[in-house]
Design a protein around this motif. Structure first.
Motif, PDB file in Angstrom:
ATOM      1  N   MET A 119       0.802  -1.319  -0.123  1.00 26.91           N
ATOM      2  CA  MET A 119      -0.049   0.135   0.121  1.00 26.91           C
ATOM      3  C   MET A 119       0.873   1.384   0.144  1.00 26.91           C
ATOM      4  SD  MET A 119      -2.672  -1.401   2.538  1.00 26.91           S
ATOM      5  CE  MET A 119      -4.172  -0.188   2.728  1.00 26.91           C
ATOM      6  N   HIS A 120       2.179   0.981   0.079  1.00 30.52           N
ATOM      7  CA  HIS A 120       3.085   2.243   0.287  1.00 30.52           C
ATOM      8  C   HIS A 120       3.026   3.156  -1.154  1.00 30.52           C
ATOM      9  CE1 HIS A 120       6.123   0.596   3.255  1.00 30.52           C
ATOM     10  NE2 HIS A 120       4.632   0.483   3.715  1.00 30.52           N
ATOM     11  N   ALA A 121       2.912   2.434  -2.284  1.00 25.02           N
ATOM     12  CA  ALA A 121       2.856   3.407  -3.501  1.00 25.02           C
ATOM     13  C   ALA A 121       1.761   4.159  -3.625  1.00 25.02           C
ATOM     14  CB  ALA A 121       3.226   2.570  -4.774  1.00 25.02           C
ATOM     15  N   GLU A 122       0.457   3.709  -3.443  1.00 25.32           N
ATOM     16  CA  GLU A 122      -0.738   4.306  -3.550  1.00 25.32           C
ATOM     17  C   GLU A 122      -0.781   5.388  -2.552  1.00 25.32           C
ATOM     18  OE1 GLU A 122      -4.350   2.031  -2.919  1.00 25.32           O
ATOM     19  OE2 GLU A 122      -5.344   3.909  -2.683  1.00 25.32           O
ATOM     20  N   PHE A 123      -0.400   5.168  -1.330  1.00 20.85           N
ATOM     21  CA  PHE A 123      -0.559   6.363  -0.475  1.00 20.85           C
ATOM     22  C   PHE A 123       0.431   7.405  -0.285  1.00 20.85           C
ATOM     23  CE2 PHE A 123      -3.978   3.611   1.022  1.00 20.85           C
ATOM     24  CZ  PHE A 123      -4.913   4.319   1.394  1.00 20.85           C
ATOM     25  N   SER A 124       1.658   6.955  -1.007  1.00 21.09           N
ATOM     26  CA  SER A 124       2.518   8.040  -1.114  1.00 21.09           C
ATOM     27  C   SER A 124       2.281   8.834  -2.243  1.00 21.09           C
ATOM     28  CB  SER A 124       4.049   7.224  -1.268  1.00 21.09           C
ATOM     29  OG  SER A 124       4.368   6.469  -0.123  1.00 21.09           O
ATOM     30  N   ILE A 125       1.630   8.279  -3.357  1.00 22.12           N
ATOM     31  CA  ILE A 125       1.431   8.903  -4.380  1.00 22.12           C
ATOM     32  C   ILE A 125       0.057  10.040  -4.321  1.00 22.12           C
ATOM     33  CG2 ILE A 125       0.528   8.701  -6.933  1.00 22.12           C
ATOM     34  CD1 ILE A 125       2.246   6.168  -7.185  1.00 22.12           C
ATOM     35  N   ARG A 126      -0.888   9.414  -3.487  1.00 20.11           N
ATOM     36  CA  ARG A 126      -1.871  10.223  -3.137  1.00 20.11           C
ATOM     37  C   ARG A 126      -1.641  11.403  -2.370  1.00 20.11           C
ATOM     38  NH1 ARG A 126      -6.648   6.180  -1.532  1.00 20.11           N
ATOM     39  NH2 ARG A 126      -7.853   7.836  -1.161  1.00 20.11           N
ATOM     40  N   ALA A 127      -0.527  11.133  -1.540  1.00 20.37           N
ATOM     41  CA  ALA A 127       0.158  12.193  -0.529  1.00 20.37           C
ATOM     42  C   ALA A 127       0.479  13.384  -1.432  1.00 20.37           C
ATOM     43  CB  ALA A 127       0.837  11.709   0.575  1.00 20.37           C
ATOM     44  N   ALA A 128       1.187  12.898  -2.354  1.00 17.91           N
ATOM     45  CA  ALA A 128       2.217  13.964  -3.103  1.00 17.91           C
ATOM     46  C   ALA A 128       1.305  14.651  -3.877  1.00 17.91           C
ATOM     47  CB  ALA A 128       3.091  13.113  -4.114  1.00 17.91           C
ATOM     48  N   ARG A 129       0.317  13.970  -4.397  1.00 17.04           N
ATOM     49  CA  ARG A 129      -0.677  14.591  -5.335  1.00 17.04           C
ATOM     50  C   ARG A 129      -1.735  15.760  -4.497  1.00 17.04           C
ATOM     51  NH1 ARG A 129      -2.407   9.669  -9.047  1.00 17.04           N
ATOM     52  NH2 ARG A 129      -0.754   9.747 -10.269  1.00 17.04           N
ATOM     53  N   ALA A 130      -1.965  15.506  -3.202  1.00 21.49           N
ATOM     54  CA  ALA A 130      -2.488  16.267  -2.387  1.00 21.49           C
ATOM     55  C   ALA A 130      -1.528  17.518  -1.777  1.00 21.49           C
ATOM     56  CB  ALA A 130      -3.275  15.599  -1.127  1.00 21.49           C
ATOM     57  N   GLY A 131      -0.428  17.455  -2.463  1.00 19.46           N
ATOM     58  CA  GLY A 131       0.676  18.556  -2.326  1.00 19.46           C
ATOM     59  C   GLY A 131       1.395  18.431  -0.614  1.00 19.46           C
ATOM     60  N   LYS A 132       1.399  17.127  -0.349  1.00 14.25           N
ATOM     61  CA  LYS A 132       1.909  17.186   1.087  1.00 14.25           C
ATOM     62  C   LYS A 132       3.382  16.375   0.809  1.00 14.25           C
ATOM     63  CE  LYS A 132      -1.484  18.398   2.910  1.00 14.25           C
ATOM     64  NZ  LYS A 132      -2.007  19.596   3.571  1.00 14.25           N
ATOM     65  N   HIS A 133       4.439  16.771   1.607  1.00 12.27           N
ATOM     66  CA  HIS A 133       5.455  16.093   1.652  1.00 12.27           C
ATOM     67  C   HIS A 133       5.290  14.363   2.334  1.00 12.27           C
ATOM     68  CE1 HIS A 133       7.400  19.700   1.083  1.00 12.27           C
ATOM     69  NE2 HIS A 133       6.684  20.432   2.166  1.00 12.27           N
ATOM     70  N   VAL A 134       6.227  13.651   1.694  1.00 13.38           N
ATOM     71  CA  VAL A 134       5.949  12.199   2.106  1.00 13.38           C
ATOM     72  C   VAL A 134       7.323  11.619   2.710  1.00 13.38           C
ATOM     73  CG1 VAL A 134       5.442   9.967   0.797  1.00 13.38           C
ATOM     74  CG2 VAL A 134       4.654  12.218  -0.083  1.00 13.38           C
ATOM     75  N   ILE A 135       6.903  10.901   3.715  1.00 13.43           N
ATOM     76  CA  ILE A 135       8.032   9.841   4.079  1.00 13.43           C
ATOM     77  C   ILE A 135       7.236   8.435   3.845  1.00 13.43           C
ATOM     78  CG2 ILE A 135       8.951   8.900   6.099  1.00 13.43           C
ATOM     79  CD1 ILE A 135       8.855  11.698   7.532  1.00 13.43           C
ATOM     80  N   CYS A 136       8.032   7.694   3.573  1.00 13.29           N
ATOM     81  CA  CYS A 136       7.577   6.425   3.146  1.00 13.29           C
ATOM     82  C   CYS A 136       8.299   5.091   3.776  1.00 13.29           C
ATOM     83  CB  CYS A 136       7.766   6.175   1.540  1.00 13.29           C
ATOM     84  SG  CYS A 136       7.296   4.511   0.937  1.00 13.29           S
ATOM     85  N   GLU A 137       7.583   4.366   4.510  1.00 11.72           N
ATOM     86  CA  GLU A 137       8.432   3.237   5.336  1.00 11.72           C
ATOM     87  C   GLU A 137       9.098   2.344   4.435  1.00 11.72           C
ATOM     88  OE1 GLU A 137       9.695   2.081   7.783  1.00 11.72           O
ATOM     89  OE2 GLU A 137       9.172   3.970   8.845  1.00 11.72           O
ATOM     90  N   LYS A 138       9.811   1.598   4.820  1.00  4.85           N
ATOM     91  CA  LYS A 138      10.475   0.585   4.042  1.00  4.85           C
ATOM     92  C   LYS A 138       9.907  -0.628   4.036  1.00  4.85           C
ATOM     93  CE  LYS A 138      11.781  -2.443   6.631  1.00  4.85           C
ATOM     94  NZ  LYS A 138      11.318  -3.331   7.518  1.00  4.85           N
TER      95      LYS A 138
END
Ligand code: NAD
Length: 379
Positions: A119-138
Motif C-alpha cells: 500500500m506504500h505506493a498508492e498512499f505516497s502518490i495520493r499524498a504527493a498529489r495532495a501537495g504533502k511532503h512524504v515519508i515512506c516506510e521501508k
C-alpha cells in the motif's frame, strides 16, 4: 499554511518546469512561499499499526521540528482513542476513502506512510498529489516500477520525499559512515551484515502474505542488511549473487525464509549478507586494511552498540524515530540534508529484485549498474 523554505521554493521555481508543476499542484499559500513562518511541521501518520503506535507517535511527542497533527486509519474505533490520547482535532482525522481531502488541510505538511508494503505506493502518490511532503516506510514499495511512480509523483508535485530509514539519523550508524568517509581504519575490504528475527506466531500476518508484503525476510529485515553493506563500504554494489534456504516451508508458505547474498563493490571490497524470518541476528562487521569496526546490534531501535579495533564506541542514545523525523522536517524547513531520499529506497529495491533474480537463476551473478553515488543520500 504549507511549509516550504524560501530557499527551496526559489530553487524549485528556477527549475522552470517545476514552477508549472508547483503552481498547478500545490496550495496557493505554498506556491506563494508564505510558510517560512511555520516553525513545526504537522505530520499525519497513515496506518496506526504497531510501528505508528509504539514508536512513531510517542517519538512525535518529543520532536522539535514536527508534531503529530493528524491520522489516517481504516479502523474507525482507533479514531476516538487516538484523538483523545494525542488531542487530534476531528478535521485532522481521515480514512482511506476520504484521504484525498487532506489536500485542503493546512495543519498537515508531511504524510508518513506506515502501511503494509503493497500500500506504500498508492498512499505516497495520493499524498504527493495532495501537495504533502512524504515519508515512506521501508521497503519503499513492492517493485522498482512502483518506486519510480512514487519518485515521479513527488517531483511533479514539488514535494520532498524521504524514506523511513531511521538509522541514517542515529549516531552509531553515522560513526560507521564517518569511518568509511575518513578511512579511519583504512580501506574497507570485507563486510558481513546480518539482519534477521525468528517468526513463530500468526502465520496469517501480512508480512508472510506476498500480495501484501511483496516478499519475505528480504524485503523486511533484508533491507537493513543491504543498507549496512552499502554504508559500511560507502559504495553501491556492482554485482550480487544470492541463495535461498527454506527449513520451515509449512510456516513460510508464501514468502522467503532465509537468504544469503554476496556483493562486489567497485573498489574491490566484498560483502556477505544474511537475512531471515527464522533465525535471530543483528550485526554489522567490517574488516579494513588497518583495523575493523562492528555494530551489534546494528539495526534495532535502541540501544545500538559498537566497538572497533581502537576500542568501544559510546554515544548518547535517543529515539531514532525522533531524530529521523526531525531531520526530515529540517530538510523541508531549512534545506538541511535529506539523509534518506526516495532514490535510496528505489536503489534498495533494484538490489532486492536482483537478489530474487539471482535466486531464480540458481545463484547466477547479477550485474548492477548505478550512476555514481546514486541513492547514497548525504554521507
Ligand atoms: P502492523 O501490521 O502493525 O500495522 C499495519 C497497519 O496497516 C495496521 O494499522 C492495519 O490496520 C493497517 N492495514 C491496512 N490495510 C491492511 C491490510 N490489508 N492488511 C493488514 N493491515 C492493514 O505493521 P507495522 O509493523 O506497523 O508496519 C507497517 C510498515 O512500517 C511496514 O511497511 C513495515 O515494513 C514498516 N516498519 C518499519 C520499521 C522501521 O524501523 N523503519 C519498523 C516496523 C515497521
Amino acid at each position: 499554511m504549507k511549509a516550504i523554505s524560501r530557499r527551496s521554493f526559489a530553487k524549485q521555481l528556477s527549475k522552470g518546469a517545476g514552477a508549472a508543476a508547483l503552481a498547478s499542484h500545490l496550495p496557493l499559500a505554498c506556491a506563494m512561499g508564505h510558510s517560512t513562518e511555520k516553525k513545526k511541521l504537522g505530520v499525519a501518520l497513515v496506518g496506526l499499526g504497531s510501528y505508528s503506535t509504539y514508536q512513531l507517535a510517542p517519538a512525535l511527542q518529543d520532536t522539535e521540528h514536527c508534531y503529530l497533527a493528524g491520522i489516517v486509519t481504516g479502523t474507525p474505533e482507533k479514531e476516538k482513542v487516538w484523538a483523545r490520547k494525542y488531542n487530534i482535532p476531528e478535521k485532522n482525522i481521515f480514512n482511506y476513502s476520504n484521504f484525498d481531502r487532506i489536500k485542503e488541510n493546512n495543519d498537515i505538511d508531511i504524510v508518513y506512510v506506515v502501511l503494509p508494503n503493497s500500500m506504500h505506493a498508492e498512499f505516497s502518490i495520493r499524498a504527493a498529489r495532495a501537495g504533502k511532503h512524504v515519508i515512506c516506510e521501508k521497503p519503499m514499495a513492492i517493485s522498482v516500477t512502483e518506486c519510480d511512480e512514487i519518485i515521479d509523483a513527488c517531483k511533479q508535485a514539488g514535494v520532498k520525499l524521504g524514506m523511513g530509514y531511521r538509522l541514517h539519523s542515529e549516531p552509531y550508524t553515522k560513526a560507521v559512515k564517518r569511518f568509511v568517509r575518513e578511512k579511519t581504519f583504512g580501506d574497507v575490504l570485507y563486510v558481513s551484515a546480518d539482519a534477521a528475527y525468528r517468526s513463530t506466531s500468526n502465520p496469517q500476518q501480512w508480512r508472510l502474505n506476498r500480495k501484501l508484503s511483496g516478499g519475505g525476510a528480504l524485503v523486511n529485515m533484508g533491507v537493513y542488511a543491504i543498507q549496512s553493506a552499502i554504508y559500511a563500504t560507502g559504495q553501491n554494489p556492482i554485482s550480487v549473487s544470492a541463495q535461498e534456504f527454506s527449513t520451515r516451508p509449512e510456516y513460510f508458505k508464501d514468502t522467503d525464509e532465509t537468504i544469503t547474498a554476496q556483493f562486489e563493490f567497485p573498489g574491490g571490497a566484498v560483502a556477505n549478507i544474511m537475512t531471515s524470518h527464522n533465525v535471530r541476528a543483528n550485526r554489522l562487521y567490517a574488516t579494513c586494511t588497518n583495523g575493523w569496526f562492528e555494530l551489534d546490534p546494528a539495526s534495532t531501535y535502541i540501544p545500538l552498540s559498537g566497538r572497533t579495533s581502537n576500542g568501544p564506541l559510546d554515544f548518547e542514545q535517543e529515539s531514532q524515530q525522533k531524530l529521523q523525523m526531525d531531520d526530515f522536517a529540517k530538510h523541508i524547513l531549512h534545506d538541511a540534508p535529506n539523509f534518506a531520499p526516495g532514490e535510496m529506497g528505489k536503489r534498495d529495491m533494484v538490489i532486492v529484485e536482483a537478489i530474487y533474480a539471482s535466486i531464480a537463476q540458481g545463484g547466477a551473478k547479477q550485474q548492477l549498474k548505478f550512476e555514481a553515488g546514486y541513492g547514497m543520500g548525504e554521507l
